[in-house]
Design a protein around this motif. Sequence first.
Motif, PDB file in Angstrom:
ATOM      1  N   ILE A  34       0.866  -1.169   0.000  1.00 38.65           N
ATOM      2  CA  ILE A  34       0.000   0.000   0.000  1.00 38.65           C
ATOM      3  C   ILE A  34       0.903   1.218   0.000  1.00 38.65           C
ATOM      4  O   ILE A  34       1.787   1.340   0.840  1.00 38.65           O
ATOM      5  CB  ILE A  34      -0.926   0.012   1.226  1.00 38.65           C
ATOM      6  CG1 ILE A  34      -1.929  -1.127   1.132  1.00 38.65           C
ATOM      7  CG2 ILE A  34      -1.637   1.342   1.349  1.00 38.65           C
ATOM      8  CD1 ILE A  34      -2.919  -1.177   2.258  1.00 38.65           C
ATOM      9  N   ASP A  35       0.689   2.106  -0.970  1.00 44.49           N
ATOM     10  CA  ASP A  35       1.465   3.344  -1.028  1.00 44.49           C
ATOM     11  C   ASP A  35       0.943   4.304   0.027  1.00 44.49           C
ATOM     12  O   ASP A  35      -0.263   4.404   0.254  1.00 44.49           O
ATOM     13  CB  ASP A  35       1.338   4.001  -2.399  1.00 44.49           C
ATOM     14  CG  ASP A  35       1.943   3.172  -3.508  1.00 44.49           C
ATOM     15  OD1 ASP A  35       2.871   2.392  -3.224  1.00 44.49           O
ATOM     16  OD2 ASP A  35       1.474   3.290  -4.657  1.00 44.49           O
ATOM     17  N   LYS A  36       1.872   5.016   0.643  1.00 41.50           N
ATOM     18  CA  LYS A  36       1.498   6.082   1.571  1.00 41.50           C
ATOM     19  C   LYS A  36       2.028   7.382   0.984  1.00 41.50           C
ATOM     20  O   LYS A  36       3.226   7.551   0.843  1.00 41.50           O
ATOM     21  CB  LYS A  36       2.069   5.825   2.957  1.00 41.50           C
ATOM     22  CG  LYS A  36       1.421   4.651   3.638  1.00 41.50           C
ATOM     23  CD  LYS A  36       1.857   4.504   5.062  1.00 41.50           C
ATOM     24  CE  LYS A  36       1.150   3.319   5.697  1.00 41.50           C
ATOM     25  NZ  LYS A  36       1.528   3.139   7.083  1.00 41.50           N
ATOM     26  N   ARG A  37       1.109   8.254   0.615  1.00 38.69           N
ATOM     27  CA  ARG A  37       1.476   9.519  -0.016  1.00 38.69           C
ATOM     28  C   ARG A  37       1.212  10.679   0.943  1.00 38.69           C
ATOM     29  O   ARG A  37       0.174  10.721   1.602  1.00 38.69           O
ATOM     30  CB  ARG A  37       0.671   9.735  -1.293  1.00 38.69           C
ATOM     31  CG  ARG A  37       0.914   8.685  -2.340  1.00 38.69           C
ATOM     32  CD  ARG A  37       0.115   8.967  -3.578  1.00 38.69           C
ATOM     33  NE  ARG A  37       0.239   7.853  -4.517  1.00 38.69           N
ATOM     34  CZ  ARG A  37      -0.571   7.645  -5.524  1.00 38.69           C
ATOM     35  NH1 ARG A  37      -1.576   8.474  -5.738  1.00 38.69           N
ATOM     36  NH2 ARG A  37      -0.383   6.625  -6.321  1.00 38.69           N
ATOM     37  N   SER A  38       2.149  11.593   0.966  1.00 36.88           N
ATOM     38  CA  SER A  38       1.983  12.785   1.780  1.00 36.88           C
ATOM     39  C   SER A  38       1.068  13.753   1.042  1.00 36.88           C
ATOM     40  O   SER A  38       1.338  14.125  -0.101  1.00 36.88           O
ATOM     41  CB  SER A  38       3.344  13.424   2.047  1.00 36.88           C
ATOM     42  OG  SER A  38       3.179  14.599   2.805  1.00 36.88           O
TER      43      SER A  38
ATOM     44  N   ASP B  47      -2.096  16.291  -3.407  1.00 37.88           N
ATOM     45  CA  ASP B  47      -0.840  15.540  -3.417  1.00 37.88           C
ATOM     46  C   ASP B  47       0.314  16.534  -3.432  1.00 37.88           C
ATOM     47  O   ASP B  47       0.348  17.434  -4.267  1.00 37.88           O
ATOM     48  CB  ASP B  47      -0.784  14.634  -4.645  1.00 37.88           C
ATOM     49  CG  ASP B  47       0.343  13.623  -4.577  1.00 37.88           C
ATOM     50  OD1 ASP B  47       1.450  13.991  -4.131  1.00 37.88           O
ATOM     51  OD2 ASP B  47       0.121  12.476  -4.976  1.00 37.88           O
TER      52      ASP B  47
ATOM     53  N   LEU C 237      -0.888  11.447   5.837  1.00 30.16           N
ATOM     54  CA  LEU C 237      -0.495  10.359   4.951  1.00 30.16           C
ATOM     55  C   LEU C 237      -1.771   9.699   4.444  1.00 30.16           C
ATOM     56  O   LEU C 237      -2.631   9.308   5.240  1.00 30.16           O
ATOM     57  CB  LEU C 237       0.365   9.333   5.680  1.00 30.16           C
ATOM     58  CG  LEU C 237       1.791   9.743   5.987  1.00 30.16           C
ATOM     59  CD1 LEU C 237       2.490   8.653   6.785  1.00 30.16           C
ATOM     60  CD2 LEU C 237       2.563  10.027   4.724  1.00 30.16           C
ATOM     61  N   VAL C 238      -1.882   9.596   3.129  1.00 26.18           N
ATOM     62  CA  VAL C 238      -3.042   8.961   2.518  1.00 26.18           C
ATOM     63  C   VAL C 238      -2.609   7.594   2.014  1.00 26.18           C
ATOM     64  O   VAL C 238      -1.642   7.478   1.270  1.00 26.18           O
ATOM     65  CB  VAL C 238      -3.610   9.812   1.360  1.00 26.18           C
ATOM     66  CG1 VAL C 238      -4.768   9.101   0.689  1.00 26.18           C
ATOM     67  CG2 VAL C 238      -4.050  11.172   1.879  1.00 26.18           C
ATOM     68  N   MET C 239      -3.307   6.554   2.461  1.00 27.54           N
ATOM     69  CA  MET C 239      -3.012   5.195   2.014  1.00 27.54           C
ATOM     70  C   MET C 239      -3.729   4.947   0.696  1.00 27.54           C
ATOM     71  O   MET C 239      -4.944   5.164   0.596  1.00 27.54           O
ATOM     72  CB  MET C 239      -3.451   4.188   3.069  1.00 27.54           C
ATOM     73  CG  MET C 239      -2.684   4.333   4.369  1.00 27.54           C
ATOM     74  SD  MET C 239      -3.310   3.283   5.676  1.00 27.54           S
ATOM     75  CE  MET C 239      -4.839   4.106   6.086  1.00 27.54           C
TER      76      MET C 239
ATOM     77  N   PRO D  13      -7.817   5.802  -3.006  1.00 26.25           N
ATOM     78  CA  PRO D  13      -7.529   6.121  -1.600  1.00 26.25           C
ATOM     79  C   PRO D  13      -8.300   5.208  -0.659  1.00 26.25           C
ATOM     80  O   PRO D  13      -9.487   4.935  -0.868  1.00 26.25           O
ATOM     81  CB  PRO D  13      -7.962   7.579  -1.454  1.00 26.25           C
ATOM     82  CG  PRO D  13      -8.871   7.852  -2.593  1.00 26.25           C
ATOM     83  CD  PRO D  13      -8.529   6.881  -3.677  1.00 26.25           C
TER      84      PRO D  13
ATOM     85  N   ILE E 236      -6.764   7.700   5.724  1.00 29.34           N
ATOM     86  CA  ILE E 236      -5.715   8.642   6.064  1.00 29.34           C
ATOM     87  C   ILE E 236      -5.107   8.290   7.402  1.00 29.34           C
ATOM     88  O   ILE E 236      -5.733   7.630   8.226  1.00 29.34           O
ATOM     89  CB  ILE E 236      -6.233  10.100   6.080  1.00 29.34           C
ATOM     90  CG1 ILE E 236      -7.269  10.311   7.206  1.00 29.34           C
ATOM     91  CG2 ILE E 236      -6.796  10.506   4.747  1.00 29.34           C
ATOM     92  CD1 ILE E 236      -7.643  11.752   7.425  1.00 29.34           C
ATOM     93  N   GLU E 237      -3.861   8.738   7.590  1.00 27.83           N
ATOM     94  CA  GLU E 237      -3.180   8.643   8.888  1.00 27.83           C
ATOM     95  C   GLU E 237      -2.858  10.048   9.328  1.00 27.83           C
ATOM     96  O   GLU E 237      -2.186  10.799   8.625  1.00 27.83           O
ATOM     97  CB  GLU E 237      -1.887   7.830   8.765  1.00 27.83           C
ATOM     98  CG  GLU E 237      -2.077   6.362   8.612  1.00 27.83           C
ATOM     99  CD  GLU E 237      -0.762   5.603   8.570  1.00 27.83           C
ATOM    100  OE1 GLU E 237       0.296   6.202   8.843  1.00 27.83           O
ATOM    101  OE2 GLU E 237      -0.803   4.414   8.265  1.00 27.83           O
TER     102      GLU E 237
END
Length: 132
Positions: free
Chosen positions: A66-70, A89, A118-120, A126, A129-130
């Motif tokens: 799973i990608d975690k994008r800021s 993004d 952080l969006v998983m 999507p 979120i974290e």
Amino acid sequence: MALKANELKRGQALIWENHLQVVIGTEHVKPGKGPAYIQVKMKNVTTGTIKINRINSSDKIDVVNIDKRSMQFLFDSSGQGKGPWVFMDNETYDQIEMAEDIVDIDQCQWLKDGLEVLVMVFENKPLGIELP
């Protein structure tokens, strides 16, 4: 990537029963009779249900990445705290909207303009979120 069941860790994502699941916890159980097994607590990402599954210790499990994008929180589209919420993004400057089924209702109260989260993401969709 395939792992043995006893190598599963909290936070890993896997496909189980044709659904994307996230491991919440694991417990190694060695009963007095019979073979050892791993008791895995999993959360279904699409439905949000939590289930405990018994997996044989030697079974192979397919783990997915799973990608975690800021991303930066921009605003609430409804203006009433009900969503959908708009995130940007930080690398591509693309904006995405996430509805209440993705952003947990307990998390939305902490969202403030400009907050970095952080969006998983799995397969460009999507998942959640974290918060920092």
